[in-house]
Design a protein around this motif. Structure first.
Motif, PDB file in Angstrom:
ATOM      1  N   THR A 178     -26.744 -29.603 -24.058  1.00 38.16           N
ATOM      2  CA  THR A 178     -26.169 -31.436 -23.782  1.00 38.16           C
ATOM      3  C   THR A 178     -26.282 -31.575 -22.981  1.00 38.16           C
ATOM      4  OG1 THR A 178     -24.014 -30.149 -24.381  1.00 38.16           O
ATOM      5  CG2 THR A 178     -26.341 -31.197 -26.472  1.00 38.16           C
ATOM      6  N   ALA A 179     -25.186 -30.409 -21.458  1.00 34.17           N
ATOM      7  CA  ALA A 179     -25.047 -30.839 -20.282  1.00 34.17           C
ATOM      8  C   ALA A 179     -26.115 -30.124 -19.494  1.00 34.17           C
ATOM      9  CB  ALA A 179     -24.244 -28.876 -19.722  1.00 34.17           C
ATOM     10  N   ARG A 180     -27.200 -30.248 -19.586  1.00 32.82           N
ATOM     11  CA  ARG A 180     -28.353 -30.564 -18.487  1.00 32.82           C
ATOM     12  C   ARG A 180     -28.844 -32.051 -19.352  1.00 32.82           C
ATOM     13  NH1 ARG A 180     -31.096 -27.638 -14.725  1.00 32.82           N
ATOM     14  NH2 ARG A 180     -29.838 -25.582 -15.154  1.00 32.82           N
ATOM     15  N   TYR A 181     -29.488 -32.392 -20.184  1.00 28.92           N
ATOM     16  CA  TYR A 181     -30.150 -32.899 -20.788  1.00 28.92           C
ATOM     17  C   TYR A 181     -29.322 -34.645 -21.778  1.00 28.92           C
ATOM     18  CZ  TYR A 181     -34.246 -29.796 -20.026  1.00 28.92           C
ATOM     19  OH  TYR A 181     -34.358 -28.760 -19.514  1.00 28.92           O
ATOM     20  N   GLY A 182     -28.760 -34.811 -21.494  1.00 27.99           N
ATOM     21  CA  GLY A 182     -27.864 -35.220 -22.431  1.00 27.99           C
ATOM     22  C   GLY A 182     -28.238 -35.432 -24.133  1.00 27.99           C
ATOM     23  N   GLY A 183     -27.508 -36.364 -24.826  1.00 24.60           N
ATOM     24  CA  GLY A 183     -27.990 -36.654 -26.158  1.00 24.60           C
ATOM     25  C   GLY A 183     -27.063 -35.767 -27.168  1.00 24.60           C
ATOM     26  N   THR A 184     -27.138 -36.168 -28.165  1.00 30.54           N
ATOM     27  CA  THR A 184     -26.291 -35.221 -29.060  1.00 30.54           C
ATOM     28  C   THR A 184     -25.673 -34.101 -29.695  1.00 30.54           C
ATOM     29  OG1 THR A 184     -26.543 -37.371 -30.947  1.00 30.54           O
ATOM     30  CG2 THR A 184     -25.869 -35.587 -31.876  1.00 30.54           C
ATOM     31  N   ALA A 185     -25.073 -33.512 -29.406  1.00 34.63           N
ATOM     32  CA  ALA A 185     -25.120 -31.916 -29.651  1.00 34.63           C
ATOM     33  C   ALA A 185     -25.946 -31.335 -30.795  1.00 34.63           C
ATOM     34  CB  ALA A 185     -23.635 -31.097 -29.969  1.00 34.63           C
ATOM     35  N   TRP A 186     -26.756 -30.273 -30.989  1.00 36.25           N
ATOM     36  CA  TRP A 186     -27.518 -29.536 -31.789  1.00 36.25           C
ATOM     37  C   TRP A 186     -29.105 -30.582 -32.225  1.00 36.25           C
ATOM     38  CZ3 TRP A 186     -27.550 -24.682 -30.475  1.00 36.25           C
ATOM     39  CH2 TRP A 186     -25.887 -23.782 -30.059  1.00 36.25           C
ATOM     40  N   GLU A 187     -29.127 -31.456 -31.764  1.00 39.70           N
ATOM     41  CA  GLU A 187     -29.729 -31.970 -32.586  1.00 39.70           C
ATOM     42  C   GLU A 187     -31.242 -32.060 -32.223  1.00 39.70           C
ATOM     43  OE1 GLU A 187     -30.744 -37.052 -33.777  1.00 39.70           O
ATOM     44  OE2 GLU A 187     -29.692 -36.839 -31.807  1.00 39.70           O
ATOM     45  N   PRO A 188     -32.223 -31.941 -32.922  1.00 40.10           N
ATOM     46  CA  PRO A 188     -33.575 -31.649 -33.050  1.00 40.10           C
ATOM     47  C   PRO A 188     -34.353 -32.987 -32.148  1.00 40.10           C
ATOM     48  CG  PRO A 188     -33.523 -30.829 -35.103  1.00 40.10           C
ATOM     49  CD  PRO A 188     -31.834 -31.572 -34.407  1.00 40.10           C
ATOM     50  N   TRP A 189     -34.612 -32.630 -30.780  1.00 36.83           N
ATOM     51  CA  TRP A 189     -35.537 -33.621 -29.970  1.00 36.83           C
ATOM     52  C   TRP A 189     -36.831 -33.887 -30.635  1.00 36.83           C
ATOM     53  CZ3 TRP A 189     -35.608 -30.346 -25.478  1.00 36.83           C
ATOM     54  CH2 TRP A 189     -34.175 -30.332 -24.582  1.00 36.83           C
ATOM     55  N   ASP A 190     -37.298 -35.467 -30.608  1.00 38.23           N
ATOM     56  CA  ASP A 190     -38.522 -36.074 -31.109  1.00 38.23           C
ATOM     57  C   ASP A 190     -39.718 -35.305 -30.003  1.00 38.23           C
ATOM     58  OD1 ASP A 190     -39.699 -38.650 -31.301  1.00 38.23           O
ATOM     59  OD2 ASP A 190     -40.297 -37.499 -29.111  1.00 38.23           O
ATOM     60  N   GLY A 191     -40.636 -34.896 -30.884  1.00 42.85           N
ATOM     61  CA  GLY A 191     -42.199 -34.022 -29.892  1.00 42.85           C
ATOM     62  C   GLY A 191     -42.319 -34.342 -28.703  1.00 42.85           C
ATOM     63  N   ASN A 192     -42.040 -35.695 -28.660  1.00 45.21           N
ATOM     64  CA  ASN A 192     -42.997 -35.822 -26.792  1.00 45.21           C
ATOM     65  C   ASN A 192     -41.164 -35.395 -25.808  1.00 45.21           C
ATOM     66  OD1 ASN A 192     -44.516 -37.466 -27.919  1.00 45.21           O
ATOM     67  ND2 ASN A 192     -44.424 -39.675 -28.677  1.00 45.21           N
ATOM     68  N   VAL A 193     -39.972 -36.148 -26.335  1.00 47.22           N
ATOM     69  CA  VAL A 193     -38.871 -36.025 -25.323  1.00 47.22           C
ATOM     70  C   VAL A 193     -39.694 -33.959 -25.290  1.00 47.22           C
ATOM     71  CG1 VAL A 193     -36.950 -35.406 -25.221  1.00 47.22           C
ATOM     72  CG2 VAL A 193     -38.176 -37.101 -26.633  1.00 47.22           C
ATOM     73  N   ALA A 194     -39.209 -33.131 -26.057  1.00 51.15           N
ATOM     74  CA  ALA A 194     -39.286 -31.833 -26.620  1.00 51.15           C
ATOM     75  C   ALA A 194     -40.133 -31.306 -25.046  1.00 51.15           C
ATOM     76  CB  ALA A 194     -39.310 -30.976 -27.707  1.00 51.15           C
ATOM     77  N   ALA A 195     -41.367 -32.403 -25.421  1.00 50.67           N
ATOM     78  CA  ALA A 195     -42.372 -31.552 -24.707  1.00 50.67           C
ATOM     79  C   ALA A 195     -43.161 -32.040 -23.508  1.00 50.67           C
ATOM     80  CB  ALA A 195     -44.106 -32.773 -24.955  1.00 50.67           C
ATOM     81  N   SER A 196     -41.974 -32.854 -22.895  1.00 52.51           N
ATOM     82  CA  SER A 196     -42.420 -33.928 -21.624  1.00 52.51           C
ATOM     83  C   SER A 196     -40.568 -32.821 -21.309  1.00 52.51           C
ATOM     84  CB  SER A 196     -41.608 -34.632 -21.649  1.00 52.51           C
ATOM     85  OG  SER A 196     -41.076 -35.279 -20.559  1.00 52.51           O
ATOM     86  N   ARG A 197     -39.616 -32.234 -21.460  1.00 53.11           N
ATOM     87  CA  ARG A 197     -39.018 -31.581 -21.053  1.00 53.11           C
ATOM     88  C   ARG A 197     -39.328 -30.328 -20.833  1.00 53.11           C
ATOM     89  NH1 ARG A 197     -33.662 -33.883 -24.055  1.00 53.11           N
ATOM     90  NH2 ARG A 197     -33.471 -35.668 -23.241  1.00 53.11           N
TER      91      ARG A 197
END
Length: 203
Positions: free
Chosen positions: A167-186
């Motif tokens: 979350t420090a690097r990408y923001g968002g909700t702590a420990w929440e699994p990312w959407d597949g498109n988000v995970a792939a992009s990052r």
């Protein structure tokens, strides 16, 4: 197997040039940890786990990691994207040498493609510490195991991390699994940045 780009990969005799970086990122974003179980609406991908381990190593290192050290952390489970699943340890033991051979061949092709070096003993020990801490923390925050179950049922003896390093690097909700498109992009962004230091041709 057919890849997202339309290219083909022979899983038994893998060609290191058969896939694109995007193929690998997308496949890892579609490959799930913990057998696909999740306490959240979507499962945790291997792509997100790989970035978590990388971030833990960055935070624990007394000095900046080298690009090669970071690339090795990012790709430590990369073969799972082509296998299509993250095999849990008890099942991996039952599947035996044939499965291990396929996984090892895929990882060897990945190492050749990205110019990965053999693990140094000290770096591998630090990697395993981060990997196990990530697993313990995922188990409670992402999957729903209790702390006692992580130690007694899963047999994982590692410190639990409360603050999600991502979350420090990408923001968002702590420990929440990312959407597949988000995970792939990052994942793809880190792979492109780090692999540029190897000097090998990109695809």
């Amino acid at each position: 197997m057919r890849l997202p780009s339309g290219a083909h990969l022979d899983l038994i005799n893998p060609d290191p040039q058969a896939w694109s970086d995007s193929d690998l990122a997308v496949r890892l974003s579609r490959t799930y940890r913990w057998g696909g179980e999740s306490a959240w609406p979507i499962p945790l991908s291997v792509a997100q786990h790989s970035l978590l381990v990388l971030e833990l190593r960055r935070q624990a290192a007394p000095a900046a990691l080298t690009p090669m050290d970071e690339l090795m952390e990012l790709l430590h489970d990369a073969e799972e994207g082509f296998l299509g699943f993250d095999c849990i340890a008890p099942l991996k033991a039952v599947l035996g040498e044939a499965f291990k051979g396929v996984a090892d061949n895929l990882m060897a092709a990945i190492a050749k493609r990205y110019g990965l070096e053999p693990w140094r003993a000290d770096a591998y020990a630090l990697h395993k510490r981060a990997d196990i801490a990530a697993a313990a923390s995922e188990a409670i925050h992402c999957i729903g195991w209790s702390r006692g179950e992580v130690r007694e049922v899963l047999g994982i003896d590692a410190p639990f991390i409360e603050a999600d390093p991502l979350t420090a690097r990408y923001g968002g909700t702590a420990w929440e699994p990312w959407d597949g498109n988000v995970a792939a992009s990052r994942f793809l962004a880190e792979l492109g940045r780090l692999s540029a230091f190897t000097g090998l041709p990109r695809k």
